[in-house]
Scaffold this motif. Structure first.
Motif, short mmCIF file in Angstrom:
data_model
loop_
_atom_site.label_atom_id
_atom_site.label_comp_id
_atom_site.label_asym_id
_atom_site.label_seq_id
_atom_site.Cartn_x
_atom_site.Cartn_y
_atom_site.Cartn_z
N GLY A 82 0.79 -1.23 0.00
CA GLY A 82 0.00 0.00 0.00
C GLY A 82 0.82 1.28 0.00
N ALA A 83 2.14 1.16 0.05
CA ALA A 83 3.00 2.35 0.14
C ALA A 83 2.91 3.25 -1.09
CB ALA A 83 4.46 1.93 0.36
N PHE A 84 2.57 2.70 -2.25
CA PHE A 84 2.50 3.48 -3.48
C PHE A 84 1.11 4.06 -3.74
CE2 PHE A 84 5.82 0.26 -4.30
CZ PHE A 84 6.89 1.10 -4.59
N ALA A 85 0.12 3.67 -2.97
CA ALA A 85 -1.29 3.98 -3.28
C ALA A 85 -1.54 5.46 -3.46
CB ALA A 85 -2.19 3.40 -2.20
N ASP A 86 -1.17 6.30 -2.51
CA ASP A 86 -1.46 7.73 -2.60
C ASP A 86 -0.74 8.37 -3.78
OD1 ASP A 86 -3.09 7.59 -0.38
OD2 ASP A 86 -1.59 8.39 1.01
N SER A 87 0.52 8.02 -3.97
CA SER A 87 1.30 8.59 -5.07
C SER A 87 0.69 8.23 -6.41
CB SER A 87 2.75 8.10 -4.99
OG SER A 87 3.54 8.65 -6.02
N LEU A 88 0.34 6.97 -6.60
CA LEU A 88 -0.25 6.54 -7.87
C LEU A 88 -1.65 7.13 -8.07
CD1 LEU A 88 0.95 2.83 -8.02
CD2 LEU A 88 1.80 4.79 -9.34
N ALA A 89 -2.39 7.33 -6.99
CA ALA A 89 -3.71 7.95 -7.12
C ALA A 89 -3.57 9.40 -7.60
CB ALA A 89 -4.45 7.90 -5.78
N ARG A 90 -2.52 10.08 -7.16
CA ARG A 90 -2.30 11.47 -7.57
C ARG A 90 -1.78 11.59 -9.00
NH1 ARG A 90 -0.20 11.80 -2.57
NH2 ARG A 90 1.95 11.75 -3.31
N THR A 91 -0.83 10.75 -9.37
CA THR A 91 -0.13 10.96 -10.65
C THR A 91 -0.48 9.94 -11.73
OG1 THR A 91 1.79 9.56 -10.15
CG2 THR A 91 1.86 11.86 -9.39
N GLY A 92 -0.89 8.75 -11.34
CA GLY A 92 -1.07 7.68 -12.31
C GLY A 92 0.25 7.36 -13.00
N ALA A 93 0.20 6.47 -13.97
CA ALA A 93 1.42 6.07 -14.69
C ALA A 93 2.04 7.25 -15.42
CB ALA A 93 1.10 4.94 -15.67
N GLY A 94 1.21 8.19 -15.89
CA GLY A 94 1.72 9.33 -16.65
C GLY A 94 2.62 10.26 -15.86
N GLY A 95 2.54 10.20 -14.55
CA GLY A 95 3.38 11.06 -13.71
C GLY A 95 4.68 10.42 -13.28
N VAL A 96 4.93 9.20 -13.74
CA VAL A 96 6.14 8.46 -13.37
C VAL A 96 6.99 8.29 -14.62
CG1 VAL A 96 7.03 6.30 -12.40
CG2 VAL A 96 4.86 7.26 -11.56
N GLN A 125 19.01 3.81 -16.09
CA GLN A 125 20.02 3.88 -15.03
C GLN A 125 19.85 5.11 -14.13
OE1 GLN A 125 21.67 1.20 -14.76
NE2 GLN A 125 22.08 0.37 -16.77
N HIS A 126 18.61 5.53 -13.88
CA HIS A 126 18.29 6.67 -13.00
C HIS A 126 18.83 8.00 -13.52
CE1 HIS A 126 16.50 4.19 -9.90
NE2 HIS A 126 17.58 3.43 -9.85
N GLU A 127 19.16 8.07 -14.78
CA GLU A 127 19.70 9.31 -15.35
C GLU A 127 18.54 10.20 -15.79
OE1 GLU A 127 21.48 12.36 -16.37
OE2 GLU A 127 22.81 10.76 -15.65
N GLY A 128 18.39 11.33 -15.14
CA GLY A 128 17.27 12.23 -15.41
C GLY A 128 17.19 12.72 -16.85
N ARG A 129 18.32 12.79 -17.53
CA ARG A 129 18.31 13.24 -18.92
C ARG A 129 18.07 12.10 -19.90
NH1 ARG A 129 23.62 16.17 -20.02
NH2 ARG A 129 24.36 14.32 -18.96
N ALA A 130 17.92 10.88 -19.39
CA ALA A 130 17.76 9.71 -20.25
C ALA A 130 16.37 9.12 -20.11
CB ALA A 130 18.83 8.67 -19.92
N VAL A 131 15.36 9.89 -20.49
CA VAL A 131 13.99 9.37 -20.54
C VAL A 131 13.92 8.48 -21.77
CG1 VAL A 131 11.54 9.94 -20.71
CG2 VAL A 131 13.08 11.45 -19.43
N VAL A 132 13.69 7.19 -21.55
CA VAL A 132 13.78 6.22 -22.66
C VAL A 132 12.45 5.63 -23.09
CG1 VAL A 132 16.19 5.64 -22.17
CG2 VAL A 132 14.35 4.32 -21.09
N GLY A 133 11.38 6.03 -22.44
CA GLY A 133 10.07 5.51 -22.81
C GLY A 133 9.00 6.06 -21.91
N VAL A 134 7.85 5.40 -21.94
CA VAL A 134 6.72 5.82 -21.11
C VAL A 134 6.10 4.60 -20.43
CG1 VAL A 134 6.15 7.88 -22.47
CG2 VAL A 134 5.14 5.69 -23.09
N TRP A 135 5.64 4.83 -19.23
CA TRP A 135 4.90 3.80 -18.52
C TRP A 135 3.43 3.94 -18.87
CZ3 TRP A 135 7.83 0.13 -17.36
CH2 TRP A 135 9.12 0.33 -16.87
N GLU A 136 2.82 2.87 -19.32
CA GLU A 136 1.41 2.88 -19.69
C GLU A 136 0.51 2.45 -18.54
OE1 GLU A 136 1.83 0.33 -23.05
OE2 GLU A 136 2.08 2.02 -24.42
N ALA A 137 1.04 1.61 -17.66
CA ALA A 137 0.28 1.14 -16.50
C ALA A 137 1.24 0.89 -15.35
CB ALA A 137 -0.46 -0.15 -16.83
#
Length: 122
Positions: A12-26, A31-43
């Motif tokens: 349940g630790a992710f529940a509030d965060s996911l309710a606020r942002t959904g997959a589109g907010g993640v 490799q955790h590199e902020g400049r290396a967005v390599v795709g999108v999470w759909e779910a």
């Protein structure tokens, strides 16, 4: 289950965060590199095992194409989360996270939770 750093994510630790942002907010990073967005999470869904993610690696940059090629070859199959602990407590050597703000899920070579893996479909 504790990761190699001694963190345990409570159910349940992710529940509030996911309710606020959904997959589109993640973000999907390499490799955790902020400049290396390599795709999108759909779910992104928290289930009985933990966090389930489904997404698409894009071809919009050299880094994304590199991550896709490594993934298809089986050389990149780990997942790791980037987050802020909103609520945590100590339990001996462990840090139990009961609420987290999920920022990103990265495709990584060596995940802190060795069981955190992904597979390529198609």
């Amino acid at each position: 289950m504790a990761d190699l750093n001694g963190d345990v994510v409570a159910r349940g630790a992710f529940a509030d965060s996911l309710a606020r942002t959904g997959a589109g907010g993640v973000r999907m990073l390499h490799q955790h590199e902020g400049r290396a967005v390599v795709g999108v999470w759909e779910a992104i869904v928290e289930d009985a095992r933990g966090l389930f993610v489904r997404g698409r690696i894009a071809d919009w940059s050299a880094e994304a194409r590199f991550a896709a090629a490594l993934s298809r070859a089986g050389a990149l199959d780990g997942l790791s989360i980037g987050f802020r602990a909103a609520k945590a407590r100590r339990d001996g050597r462990l840090r139990v996270l009961s609420a987290v703000e999920l920022w990103e899920v990265s495709l990584v070579t060596f995940p802190m939770l060795p069981e955190a893996r992904f597979g390529v479909v198609g």
